[in-house]
Structure formats: C-alpha cells, structure tokens
Design a protein around this motif. Structure first.
Motif, PDB file in Angstrom:
ATOM      1  N   THR A   1      -2.299  26.080  60.628  1.00 26.36           N
ATOM      2  CA  THR A   1      -2.965  27.224  61.263  1.00 26.36           C
ATOM      3  C   THR A   1      -2.016  27.981  62.194  1.00 26.36           C
ATOM      4  OG1 THR A   1      -3.740  25.837  63.097  1.00 26.36           O
ATOM      5  CG2 THR A   1      -5.184  26.042  61.172  1.00 26.36           C
ATOM      6  N   GLU A   2      -0.724  27.596  62.167  1.00 23.57           N
ATOM      7  CA  GLU A   2       0.223  28.164  63.119  1.00 23.57           C
ATOM      8  C   GLU A   2       0.426  29.660  62.945  1.00 23.57           C
ATOM      9  OE1 GLU A   2       0.841  25.533  61.180  1.00 23.57           O
ATOM     10  OE2 GLU A   2       0.535  23.968  62.680  1.00 23.57           O
ATOM     11  N   MET A   3       0.324  30.139  61.694  1.00 21.02           N
ATOM     12  CA  MET A   3       0.542  31.557  61.438  1.00 21.02           C
ATOM     13  C   MET A   3      -0.702  32.402  61.702  1.00 21.02           C
ATOM     14  SD  MET A   3       3.657  32.160  60.467  1.00 21.02           S
ATOM     15  CE  MET A   3       5.117  31.409  59.739  1.00 21.02           C
ATOM     16  N   MET A   4      -1.795  31.773  62.020  1.00 16.16           N
ATOM     17  CA  MET A   4      -3.038  32.503  62.228  1.00 16.16           C
ATOM     18  C   MET A   4      -2.955  33.348  63.499  1.00 16.16           C
ATOM     19  SD  MET A   4      -6.880  30.927  62.385  1.00 16.16           S
ATOM     20  CE  MET A   4      -6.685  30.202  60.751  1.00 16.16           C
ATOM     21  N   PRO A   5      -3.292  34.633  63.411  1.00 14.07           N
ATOM     22  CA  PRO A   5      -3.259  35.484  64.606  1.00 14.07           C
ATOM     23  C   PRO A   5      -4.227  34.976  65.672  1.00 14.07           C
ATOM     24  CG  PRO A   5      -3.479  36.791  62.598  1.00 14.07           C
ATOM     25  CD  PRO A   5      -3.691  35.373  62.198  1.00 14.07           C
TER      26      PRO A   5
ATOM     27  N   SER B   1      -0.223  44.827  68.560  1.00 14.92           N
ATOM     28  CA  SER B   1      -1.436  45.328  67.909  1.00 14.92           C
ATOM     29  C   SER B   1      -1.511  46.849  67.865  1.00 14.92           C
ATOM     30  CB  SER B   1      -2.674  44.778  68.619  1.00 14.92           C
ATOM     31  OG  SER B   1      -2.678  45.128  69.993  1.00 14.92           O
ATOM     32  N   HIS B   2      -0.797  47.536  68.777  1.00 10.80           N
ATOM     33  CA  HIS B   2      -0.862  49.003  68.753  1.00 10.80           C
ATOM     34  C   HIS B   2      -0.130  49.573  67.535  1.00 10.80           C
ATOM     35  CE1 HIS B   2       3.346  49.637  70.024  1.00 10.80           C
ATOM     36  NE2 HIS B   2       3.170  48.628  70.858  1.00 10.80           N
ATOM     37  N   THR B   3       0.667  48.743  66.848  1.00 18.18           N
ATOM     38  CA  THR B   3       1.354  49.207  65.639  1.00 18.18           C
ATOM     39  C   THR B   3       0.511  49.011  64.385  1.00 18.18           C
ATOM     40  OG1 THR B   3       2.425  47.064  65.157  1.00 18.18           O
ATOM     41  CG2 THR B   3       3.551  48.551  66.691  1.00 18.18           C
ATOM     42  N   TRP B   4      -0.573  48.280  64.486  1.00 19.87           N
ATOM     43  CA  TRP B   4      -1.357  47.930  63.294  1.00 19.87           C
ATOM     44  C   TRP B   4      -1.965  49.142  62.584  1.00 19.87           C
ATOM     45  CZ3 TRP B   4      -4.360  43.060  65.437  1.00 19.87           C
ATOM     46  CH2 TRP B   4      -3.436  42.030  65.642  1.00 19.87           C
TER      47      TRP B   4
END
Length: 282
Positions: free
Chosen positions: A164-168, A30-33
């Motif tokens: 829903t597997e790709m859901m963050p 998440s720090h790359t977002w």
C-alpha cells in the motif's frame, strides 16, 4: 522466436514506464493534477483515434500502435482514480464491525464509478473495432480490466502480503477494505485461470503470422505480468520497490518508512483482519 520475443520486451518496457509515469504524476503536488488529467484526456482522445485508425491494419506496427494506445487509455483511468477524480460515492474507511455483504457493498462503493467508466470505455473500444481485423487494443484493455478485477477481489478476500506504499494519502481509506490472510480458494482459481490463459495466448501467438501474432504476443506479455503481480500478493517482497525511481526523494523516504511499518504490521496482525483494517487507515 524473435517475432515473439520483441513484443514481450516492448509490452514489458512500455507497461513499466507507463506505470511509473502515472505514479510520478500522482506524486506531484495536488495543484498540478488538473493540468495532468487535462493533458491525459487530450492524449486519450488521440489514443482512441489511433485505435480506430489501425483497426483495419494487420501489420505488426499496427498491433504495436494499438497496444500503446490502449495503455494510454488505461493510464488515463488509473490517473483519474489515483487523483480522486473518478472513484465512488463512499470515501470513508471501512467500519470495524462491517462483515460479509455489507463490507463488500461498502468496498464496491469506494470505486464503482471508476469500474463503470472503464467498462464503458471497453464497450466503446469494442464498438469502434467491431468486425475489424486488428483487435489488439480491445483485447489489451479487456485483459487489463479483467486482471485488475481479479487482483482487487483477491485483496478484498485476503492475501498474505499487501503493498500500500504507493497509495496516495487522500486514498488511504481504501486500505481499510484490504485483508491480510492466507490465500483463499479464489486466489488459487485466479492464478490457475491466468496461467491457462497465458498458455493459450502463447500458443495463438506462435501459431499465427504477422500483426495477428504480434497482437497475441503482446496480450501474452500482459497476462504474464498479471501472473507475477498476483504472485507478489503471496510472497514477502514489495513489488512497489521497482517504481521508486518515479517518486520524488521526499516521497521515497516516506515510502521506506511505510514499508518498514507495513512489514511490522503484517507480522503482528497476520491472523487479525480487523487489526489490519484499523492500522491501515491510521
């Protein structure tokens, strides 16, 4: 026929790569977002410039460029949503007792900012290309917007199979607004409308010439892909499996585990939407 087949291949490959790239960026730490969304914003600015620059052109290359630019803008919106930057005021799971209008209102408030942002982008794009011969970009974004809305309404109303597997992880609360149920009348109406639209675009592509034909062929490819995506909502096959290449190894392992749990949940709760909503947020 070659003039029709090449746009189909181009649209399919570009959609596949672009979707995988967005999912890959979202699966990074998440720090790359912030860096990712900043660079995506810069790319979106260039994409809008490309749309404006090609609006007066009627060649095939201009249609390809406009199509690609529209996908860049669409990718920015998807990335901003998946990373949680542009979602909605409600970030809570659906209450177990929510029904009818209350459930719809709560579900809409989880993503309303995202939908409004896309609609505003569509209006800006339409204004920038208004009266110009190359409408590929605007048509592309409009179709993506409408097809995605159709999928969201169907998932909300209820479909037999959900991915829903790709859901963050930070967006898992959205799954509580999904429903596993037999296809409703809205699903039949949706796929019928998509099929008619695809046939109409194919006829326009085959009866047109030059860049206009290319633009319609690219639009047909998107609608055909949307038809397949809707089909995956009613067949027991996880379409997200084709994007596992875009995930880190650790994320792929979590995906496989989630897939197995999803299959078990679907079999156990197929007639119990409340149980689905409760399990989805665990």
């Amino acid at each position: 026929m070659t003039e029709f087949a090449l746009p189909l291949l181009f649209a399919t490959v570009l959609w596949f790569v672009a979707t995988g790239f967005v999912l890959w960026l979202d699966k990074l730490p998440s720090h790359t977002w912030p860096v990712s969304i900043t660079l995506a914003s810069v790319a979106s600015g260039f994409a809008m410039g490309g749309i404006i620059a090609t609006a007066e052109e009627t060649s095939a290359w201009a249609a390809y460029v406009a199509f690609a630019c529209a996908l860049v803008l669409w990718g920015w919106h998807e990335l901003s949503f998946l990373m949680g930057f542009v979602t909605g005021p409600n970030r809570n799971p659906c209450p177990p007792d929510a029904r009818g209008w209350r459930r719809f209102r709560l579900a809409a408030s989880t993503l309303i900012y995202h939908e409004v942002a896309m609609f505003v982008c569509l209006l800006v794009m339409a204004a920038a290309t208004w009266g110009k011969p190359n409408q590929t970009a605007t048509l592309t974004f409009l179709l993506l917007f409408v097809m995605r809305l159709s999928a969201k309404f169907n998932i909300f109303a209820g479909v037999p199979h959900l991915s829903t597997e790709m859901m963050p992880d930070h967006m898992r609360y959205l799954a509580s607004y999904f429903r596993i149920a037999p296809p409703r009348w809205f699903f039949i109406l949706s796929v019928s409308g998509i099929a008619v639209l695809a046939a109409w675009l194919a006829d326009l592509a085959l009866s047109s010439r030059g860049g206009i034909a290319t633009g319609y062929a690219l639009a047909f490819a998107l609608v055909a892909l949307a038809f397949l995506e809707h089909g995956f909502l009613v067949v027991p096959w996880q379409d997200t499996a084709i994007f596992r290449w875009a995930m880190p190894e650790q994320a792929r392992q979590r995906l496989q585990k989630s897939t197995n749990e999803s299959v078990t949940m679907s079999a156990q709760t197929d007639t119990n939407p409340l149980a689905v909503r409760q399990n989805a947020v665990q």
